[in-house]
Each structure stands twice: as structure tokens, then as C-alpha cells.
Scaffold this active site. Structure first.
Site, PDB file in Angstrom:
ATOM      1  N   CYS A   1      -8.757  -6.087  -9.451  1.00 39.31           N
ATOM      2  CA  CYS A   1      -8.434  -5.024 -10.403  1.00 39.31           C
ATOM      3  C   CYS A   1      -8.024  -3.790  -9.604  1.00 39.31           C
ATOM      4  CB  CYS A   1      -9.657  -4.737 -11.266  1.00 39.31           C
ATOM      5  SG  CYS A   1      -9.341  -3.628 -12.647  1.00 39.31           S
TER       6      CYS A   1
ATOM      7  N   CYS B   1       0.845  -1.185   0.000  1.00 38.56           N
ATOM      8  CA  CYS B   1       0.000   0.000   0.000  1.00 38.56           C
ATOM      9  C   CYS B   1       0.888   1.245   0.000  1.00 38.56           C
ATOM     10  CB  CYS B   1      -0.905   0.002   1.230  1.00 38.56           C
ATOM     11  SG  CYS B   1      -1.858   1.513   1.451  1.00 38.56           S
TER      12      CYS B   1
ATOM     13  N   CYS C   1       0.393   3.198   3.643  1.00 37.95           N
ATOM     14  CA  CYS C   1       0.919   2.755   4.941  1.00 37.95           C
ATOM     15  C   CYS C   1       1.981   1.669   4.844  1.00 37.95           C
ATOM     16  CB  CYS C   1      -0.226   2.260   5.821  1.00 37.95           C
ATOM     17  SG  CYS C   1      -1.052   0.772   5.189  1.00 37.95           S
TER      18      CYS C   1
ATOM     19  N   CYS D   1      -7.181  -1.247   1.618  1.00 39.51           N
ATOM     20  CA  CYS D   1      -6.085  -1.687   2.478  1.00 39.51           C
ATOM     21  C   CYS D   1      -6.681  -1.919   3.858  1.00 39.51           C
ATOM     22  CB  CYS D   1      -4.994  -0.615   2.535  1.00 39.51           C
ATOM     23  SG  CYS D   1      -3.706  -0.956   3.771  1.00 39.51           S
TER      24      CYS D   1
END
Length: 241
Positions: free
Chosen positions: A210, A130, A133, A180
Site C-alpha cells: 500500500c 522513487c 532518487c 526505498c
């Protein structure tokens, strides 16, 4: 399909848009997917609205699971992107931490244009994290080329990705938003159409994650990290003799 899945999809969308002559901005669905908050600029709003509009019209023709285009999550997901997540920042802190493209995807739930992330063509071994983070989300083993223009994965790392809970009907028809699990950042959508990608890991998993490349950072086993909000480099073809 004689002309291939991608060619058929593009042809159908073009025919729909040109034949109906309808304005995407005037289309309003029951779930309010086309109501875009004022902070999204007009160009992005029209892009997102047109994609959803064409997708809604094309579903009866091509089948919903074949389309599988990511959509904006700004209006369709009321759940907070901060409350209940371990990693939290204020809106101002997010704006300082992220680039404009990253912020638009992760915090505003936007959708990037296809083939605008350098990660779509990435094939090296490594992991995808991510951009907000650093949580690890996908592996290179799960990545495949779907032909949609967005980085696609057959599976997600356990505990890294949160899938919006929707009915089975909605999941099969329009997919489900993925975030996330650590910071709540919007990543894209997951579709139950893996079966249409034979020879890929998605065929075995039955799913296609996707993902907007701008929401990711690729950490290769060898080499420097690659930010997913970078645009692909143009290929230069030597045609001299």
C-alpha cells in the site's frame, strides 16, 4: 460480506468514531504511534491520529488484516533515513529537490489522504520509480485496485524496496513499513492480506504493498512521466439531453 469489503470498513469506522465520541489526540498506544513531531501541522497530525485511532478500535471488529490502512511512520520507525543508504542528501537539499507533498511522505514518513494521487487510477503499462532518487520499485503488472484509495501492488521489484523487519505477529496485525532501498524514503506499508483480493495478482502473492502515490513517479512505456504527487483530475459528466 453482504455490503462489500469497502462499504463494511467505512461503516464500521464511522460507527466507531460517532459512538465512542473519543478524541484521537488523547489516545496513546504503547508503541507511541500517535506522538507526532511538532513540525507536522495540526491538520495533518489530526488526520493521521484519527486514522490510527479508528484502525485500532476497528481491528477487534473487522479483523486486523482486513483494515490494512497505511499509517504515519514518523514515530514508529527510529531507523535513520540517511545512514546506510547509497543515495544521501542533506535535509535542505531534499527540501529543494522535492515538492512539499513528496517531502512529507518520503522524508517525514507521512501519509497522504486516500484518492489524492493521480497514480491510484493509473492502468497503463510501465514502471513506478522513487520520486526521491529514481530507483525502480514496482511494475504495472503488479498493480491492482484494492479499493483503499492508495496505489497498491502485489509485489515489488527485487532490490528496490526495503521492508522493515518486524515479528510475524506485528506483520499480520499492522503490516510493516516499506522504504526505498536506495535513499531510505518512506513509501507506505506492506500487508499480508492479499488473499482478500481474489482475481488480482495480490491473491497469488498474498501481499499488498500500500503505497503513497506522492512517493512515486510513473514512467509509462509510451508517454511522459507522471508525478505521483499530482491530484487526480475531476471527471466531468455530461448530463445534458
Amino acid at each position: 460480506m453482504p455490503f462489500g469489503r469497502q462499504a463494511t470498513l467505512l461503516l464500521a469506522i464511522l460507527l466507531i468514531e460517532s459512538s465512542f465520541g473519543l478524541s484521537p489526540s488523547g489516545f496513546d498506544s504503547n508503541n507511541n504511534k500517535n506522538n507526532v513531531p511538532p513540525r507536522v501541522n495540526q491538520k495533518e497530525a489530526e488526520q493521521q491520529s484519527r486514522r490510527q485511532f479508528a484502525s485500532d478500535l476497528a481491528k477487534p471488529i473487522l479483523g486486523s488484516t482486513i483494515l490494512g490502512l497505511p499509517t504515519s511512520a514518523q514515530a514508529s520507525v527510529p531507523k535513520s533515513r540517511t545512514e546506510g543508504y547509497d543515495y544521501q542528501l542533506s535535509d535542505e537539499e531534499w527540501k529543494k529537490k522535492l515538492t512539499p507533498r513528496q517531502y512529507e511522505i518520503l522524508r517525514d514518513g507521512g501519509t497522504e489522504k486516500p484518492y489524492t494521487s493521480i497514480l491510484e487510477a493509473e492502468e497503463r503499462p510501465g514502471k513506478y520509480s522513487c520520486a526521491g532518487c529514481g530507483t525502480e520499485l514496482f511494475t504495472s503488472e503488479a498493480k491492482f485496485h484494492s479499493g483503499t484509495g492508495w496505489p497498491s501492488y502485489a509485489t515489488a521489484l527485487e532490490g528496490g524496496v526495503e521492508v522493515k523487519q518486524v515479528s510475524k505477529f506485528e506483520a499480520n496485525l499492522a503490516g510493516a513499513e516499506i522504504r526505498c532501498a536506495t535513499c531510505g524514503g518512506h513509501l507506505g506499508d506492506v500487508f499480508n492480506d492479499g488473499w482478500i483480493f481474489p482475481g488480482t495478482p495480490a491473491y497469488d502473492s498474498g501481499k499488498r504493498f500500500c503505497v503513497d502515490g506522492s512517493a512515486l513517479v510513473f514512467r509509462p512505456i509510451q508517454g511522459d512521466d507522471v508525478m505521483g504527487d499530482l491530484y487526480p483530475q475531476r471527471r466531468v459528466v455530461d448530463v445534458s439531453y
